[in-house]
Write a protein that holds these residues in place. Structure first.
Motif, PDB file in Angstrom:
ATOM      1  N   HIS A  30      27.662 -82.163  19.578  1.00  0.00           N
ATOM      2  CA  HIS A  30      27.076 -81.614  20.813  1.00  0.00           C
ATOM      3  C   HIS A  30      25.569 -81.512  20.647  1.00  0.00           C
ATOM      4  O   HIS A  30      25.072 -81.207  19.575  1.00  0.00           O
ATOM      5  CB  HIS A  30      27.686 -80.247  21.154  1.00  0.00           C
ATOM      6  CG  HIS A  30      27.530 -79.215  20.087  1.00  0.00           C
ATOM      7  ND1 HIS A  30      28.283 -79.199  18.937  1.00  0.00           N
ATOM      8  CD2 HIS A  30      26.704 -78.144  20.013  1.00  0.00           C
ATOM      9  CE1 HIS A  30      27.944 -78.180  18.188  1.00  0.00           C
ATOM     10  NE2 HIS A  30      26.977 -77.522  18.805  1.00  0.00           N
ATOM     11  N   TYR A  32      21.960 -80.359  20.446  1.00  0.00           N
ATOM     12  CA  TYR A  32      21.309 -79.070  20.181  1.00  0.00           C
ATOM     13  C   TYR A  32      20.400 -78.699  21.339  1.00  0.00           C
ATOM     14  O   TYR A  32      19.551 -79.484  21.747  1.00  0.00           O
ATOM     15  CB  TYR A  32      20.498 -79.163  18.889  1.00  0.00           C
ATOM     16  CG  TYR A  32      19.593 -77.966  18.672  1.00  0.00           C
ATOM     17  CD1 TYR A  32      20.130 -76.726  18.354  1.00  0.00           C
ATOM     18  CD2 TYR A  32      18.214 -78.088  18.832  1.00  0.00           C
ATOM     19  CE1 TYR A  32      19.310 -75.630  18.193  1.00  0.00           C
ATOM     20  CE2 TYR A  32      17.400 -77.000  18.668  1.00  0.00           C
ATOM     21  CZ  TYR A  32      17.947 -75.765  18.342  1.00  0.00           C
ATOM     22  OH  TYR A  32      17.121 -74.688  18.177  1.00  0.00           O
ATOM     23  N   GLU A  33      20.588 -77.519  21.894  1.00  0.00           N
ATOM     24  CA  GLU A  33      19.763 -77.066  23.007  1.00  0.00           C
ATOM     25  C   GLU A  33      18.437 -76.545  22.471  1.00  0.00           C
ATOM     26  O   GLU A  33      18.387 -75.880  21.445  1.00  0.00           O
ATOM     27  CB  GLU A  33      20.474 -75.962  23.785  1.00  0.00           C
ATOM     28  CG  GLU A  33      21.695 -76.456  24.524  1.00  0.00           C
ATOM     29  CD  GLU A  33      22.318 -75.360  25.357  1.00  0.00           C
ATOM     30  OE1 GLU A  33      23.455 -75.549  25.789  1.00  0.00           O
ATOM     31  OE2 GLU A  33      21.660 -74.336  25.554  1.00  0.00           O
ATOM     32  N   ARG A  38      17.501 -68.142  22.564  1.00  0.00           N
ATOM     33  CA  ARG A  38      18.761 -67.504  22.973  1.00  0.00           C
ATOM     34  C   ARG A  38      19.546 -66.971  21.787  1.00  0.00           C
ATOM     35  O   ARG A  38      20.535 -66.258  21.959  1.00  0.00           O
ATOM     36  CB  ARG A  38      19.628 -68.476  23.787  1.00  0.00           C
ATOM     37  CG  ARG A  38      20.171 -69.657  23.024  1.00  0.00           C
ATOM     38  CD  ARG A  38      20.739 -70.702  23.968  1.00  0.00           C
ATOM     39  NE  ARG A  38      21.244 -71.872  23.263  1.00  0.00           N
ATOM     40  CZ  ARG A  38      22.505 -72.067  22.962  1.00  0.00           C
ATOM     41  NH1 ARG A  38      23.414 -71.175  23.300  1.00  0.00           N
ATOM     42  NH2 ARG A  38      22.897 -73.155  22.329  1.00  0.00           N
ATOM     43  N   PHE A  39      19.120 -67.320  20.562  1.00  0.00           N
ATOM     44  CA  PHE A  39      19.824 -66.843  19.370  1.00  0.00           C
ATOM     45  C   PHE A  39      19.095 -65.638  18.778  1.00  0.00           C
ATOM     46  O   PHE A  39      17.909 -65.716  18.464  1.00  0.00           O
ATOM     47  CB  PHE A  39      19.923 -67.953  18.328  1.00  0.00           C
ATOM     48  CG  PHE A  39      20.601 -69.197  18.829  1.00  0.00           C
ATOM     49  CD1 PHE A  39      21.950 -69.175  19.170  1.00  0.00           C
ATOM     50  CD2 PHE A  39      19.895 -70.386  18.973  1.00  0.00           C
ATOM     51  CE1 PHE A  39      22.571 -70.309  19.650  1.00  0.00           C
ATOM     52  CE2 PHE A  39      20.515 -71.531  19.455  1.00  0.00           C
ATOM     53  CZ  PHE A  39      21.853 -71.491  19.797  1.00  0.00           C
ATOM     54  N   ASP A  44      23.736 -66.255  14.309  1.00  0.00           N
ATOM     55  CA  ASP A  44      24.175 -66.577  15.672  1.00  0.00           C
ATOM     56  C   ASP A  44      24.031 -68.073  15.948  1.00  0.00           C
ATOM     57  O   ASP A  44      24.882 -68.690  16.611  1.00  0.00           O
ATOM     58  CB  ASP A  44      23.353 -65.789  16.699  1.00  0.00           C
ATOM     59  CG  ASP A  44      23.749 -64.318  16.731  1.00  0.00           C
ATOM     60  OD1 ASP A  44      24.788 -63.978  16.143  1.00  0.00           O
ATOM     61  OD2 ASP A  44      23.002 -63.522  17.324  1.00  0.00           O
ATOM     62  N   TYR A  45      22.919 -68.633  15.450  1.00  0.00           N
ATOM     63  CA  TYR A  45      22.699 -70.076  15.622  1.00  0.00           C
ATOM     64  C   TYR A  45      23.791 -70.885  14.925  1.00  0.00           C
ATOM     65  O   TYR A  45      24.345 -71.835  15.496  1.00  0.00           O
ATOM     66  CB  TYR A  45      21.321 -70.449  15.088  1.00  0.00           C
ATOM     67  CG  TYR A  45      21.143 -71.932  14.854  1.00  0.00           C
ATOM     68  CD1 TYR A  45      21.075 -72.822  15.925  1.00  0.00           C
ATOM     69  CD2 TYR A  45      21.062 -72.450  13.555  1.00  0.00           C
ATOM     70  CE1 TYR A  45      20.931 -74.184  15.715  1.00  0.00           C
ATOM     71  CE2 TYR A  45      20.916 -73.804  13.334  1.00  0.00           C
ATOM     72  CZ  TYR A  45      20.848 -74.669  14.414  1.00  0.00           C
ATOM     73  OH  TYR A  45      20.723 -76.021  14.206  1.00  0.00           O
ATOM     74  N   ASP A  47      26.790 -69.905  14.191  1.00  0.00           N
ATOM     75  CA  ASP A  47      28.044 -69.718  14.924  1.00  0.00           C
ATOM     76  C   ASP A  47      28.137 -70.652  16.124  1.00  0.00           C
ATOM     77  O   ASP A  47      29.224 -71.126  16.486  1.00  0.00           O
ATOM     78  CB  ASP A  47      28.176 -68.268  15.388  1.00  0.00           C
ATOM     79  CG  ASP A  47      28.489 -67.331  14.229  1.00  0.00           C
ATOM     80  OD1 ASP A  47      28.893 -67.822  13.157  1.00  0.00           O
ATOM     81  OD2 ASP A  47      28.320 -66.104  14.401  1.00  0.00           O
ATOM     82  N   SER A  48      26.971 -70.901  16.763  1.00  0.00           N
ATOM     83  CA  SER A  48      26.971 -71.779  17.938  1.00  0.00           C
ATOM     84  C   SER A  48      27.274 -73.227  17.554  1.00  0.00           C
ATOM     85  O   SER A  48      27.662 -74.029  18.401  1.00  0.00           O
ATOM     86  CB  SER A  48      25.621 -71.709  18.652  1.00  0.00           C
ATOM     87  OG  SER A  48      24.622 -72.422  17.939  1.00  0.00           O
ATOM     88  N   GLU A  49      27.065 -73.565  16.274  1.00  0.00           N
ATOM     89  CA  GLU A  49      27.315 -74.930  15.805  1.00  0.00           C
ATOM     90  C   GLU A  49      28.770 -75.125  15.357  1.00  0.00           C
ATOM     91  O   GLU A  49      29.186 -76.243  15.069  1.00  0.00           O
ATOM     92  CB  GLU A  49      26.364 -75.252  14.635  1.00  0.00           C
ATOM     93  CG  GLU A  49      24.893 -75.289  15.015  1.00  0.00           C
ATOM     94  CD  GLU A  49      24.553 -76.476  15.903  1.00  0.00           C
ATOM     95  OE1 GLU A  49      25.170 -77.544  15.729  1.00  0.00           O
ATOM     96  OE2 GLU A  49      23.686 -76.333  16.783  1.00  0.00           O
ATOM     97  N   THR A  51      32.564 -75.528  15.923  1.00  0.00           N
ATOM     98  CA  THR A  51      33.394 -75.995  17.036  1.00  0.00           C
ATOM     99  C   THR A  51      34.812 -75.435  16.919  1.00  0.00           C
ATOM    100  O   THR A  51      35.182 -74.816  15.918  1.00  0.00           O
ATOM    101  CB  THR A  51      33.479 -77.528  17.041  1.00  0.00           C
ATOM    102  OG1 THR A  51      34.199 -77.940  15.865  1.00  0.00           O
ATOM    103  CG2 THR A  51      32.091 -78.150  17.038  1.00  0.00           C
ATOM    104  N   ARG A  65      30.616 -71.357   8.645  1.00  0.00           N
ATOM    105  CA  ARG A  65      29.178 -71.093   8.770  1.00  0.00           C
ATOM    106  C   ARG A  65      28.433 -71.635   7.540  1.00  0.00           C
ATOM    107  O   ARG A  65      27.355 -72.226   7.650  1.00  0.00           O
ATOM    108  CB  ARG A  65      28.942 -69.598   8.940  1.00  0.00           C
ATOM    109  CG  ARG A  65      27.512 -69.233   9.294  1.00  0.00           C
ATOM    110  CD  ARG A  65      27.356 -67.730   9.393  1.00  0.00           C
ATOM    111  NE  ARG A  65      28.118 -67.175  10.488  1.00  0.00           N
ATOM    112  CZ  ARG A  65      28.860 -66.064  10.410  1.00  0.00           C
ATOM    113  NH1 ARG A  65      28.959 -65.421   9.263  1.00  0.00           N
ATOM    114  NH2 ARG A  65      29.505 -65.623  11.462  1.00  0.00           N
TER     115      ARG A  65
END
Length: 257
Positions: A30, A32-33, A38-39, A44-45, A47-49, A51, A65
């Motif tokens: 996906h 990367y925004e 936002r992190f 947190d970053y 965790d967003s990675e 899936t 992680r």
């Protein structure tokens, strides 16, 4: 990074390699925004990675992680140092945008049709606020106690130190204060004088009250008997019923050569 990947969390290397292969087979990268702000943290970053496939095959978020952090994944994943650097850069960019964003004028969208003095203030607000124009306002009127007061106000200093929207909304009246350039209460005989960031006061026995602009050192003479208040300065007597008397002194500031 394959050797690192086999040592994470004390898990059996063959089991971890097997899981990693299955993760990569089922992983759809996906994008990367770029909204790093936002992190709240690097965790947190990470965790967003992670899936759904990661969680399905590894079963533990902490292990997933760690594998993401050391690069056991397809696609770009920021290191902790890179994340911190991008976060700081994003914060600096945000501050720069806010600093360069034009501030909406307090007089914007206000109907001042029947208020000549407020119209004059509104016409000067942008120029005075940006420092291109220096303006001294003389006001004579009565205060809330019915006492007659008068004084000279540094418009630019007031704009920087208080919200002018209530004045343009006519919820408050602009009146001289003891903290302004000059203040006099005709009933109590109380008088004060103060320098401001823009003007220095120069009492003169012959010429009366003089104000020296601190930027270009030009002197403004507020004596009504003088034909002109000085170089690059103009006097405007405002015809209005809002106050007993209002005079505006405009000075086009030029840097000292």
């Amino acid at each position: 990074n394959q050797s690192k990947c086999t040592q994470v969390g004390g898990h059996d290397s063959a089991r971890v390699r097997s899981r990693l292969r299955r993760m990569e087979e089922g992983y759809v990268s996906h994008q990367y925004e770029d909204s790093i702000e936002r992190f709240a943290s690097y965790e947190d970053y990470l965790d967003s990675e992670i899936t759904h496939q990661d969680r399905f095959y590894l079963e533990e978020d902490e292990l997933a992680r760690q594998l993401v952090e050391i690069g056991c994944r397809k696609g770009e994943v920021l290191s902790r140092e890179e994340f911190t650097a991008r976060t700081e850069a994003a914060e600096s960019a945000k501050k720069a945008r806010l600093k360069n964003t034009p501030k909406e004028l307090a007089s914007a969208q206000k109907d001042l049709t029947d208020f000549p003095f407020l119209r004059h203030l509104a016409a000067r607000e942008g120029l005075v606020g940006s420092g291109k124009l220096s303006t001294i306002i003389f006001i004579r009127d009565k205060n809330a106690k019915g006492q007659e007061i008068s004084g000279y106000i540094d418009y630019g200093h007031r704009l920087k130190t208080e919200n002018f929207e209530p004045y343009f909304e006519r919820k408050r009246r602009l009146l001289p204060r003891p903290s302004d350039l000059s203040f006099y209460n005709w009933d109590t005989q109380h008088s004060t004088s103060n320098e401001s960031p823009n003007f220095q006061i120069m009492p003169d026995h012959e010429q009366g009250l003089l104000f020296k602009n601190k930027r270009d050192r030009k002197v403004i003479n507020v004596d009504p008997k003088e034909p002109t208040p000085g170089d690059n300065s103009k006097r405007h007597d405002i015809q209005t019923t809002e106050y007993t008397q209002v005079v505006i002194f405009d000075h086009m500031t030029r840097k000292k050569s």
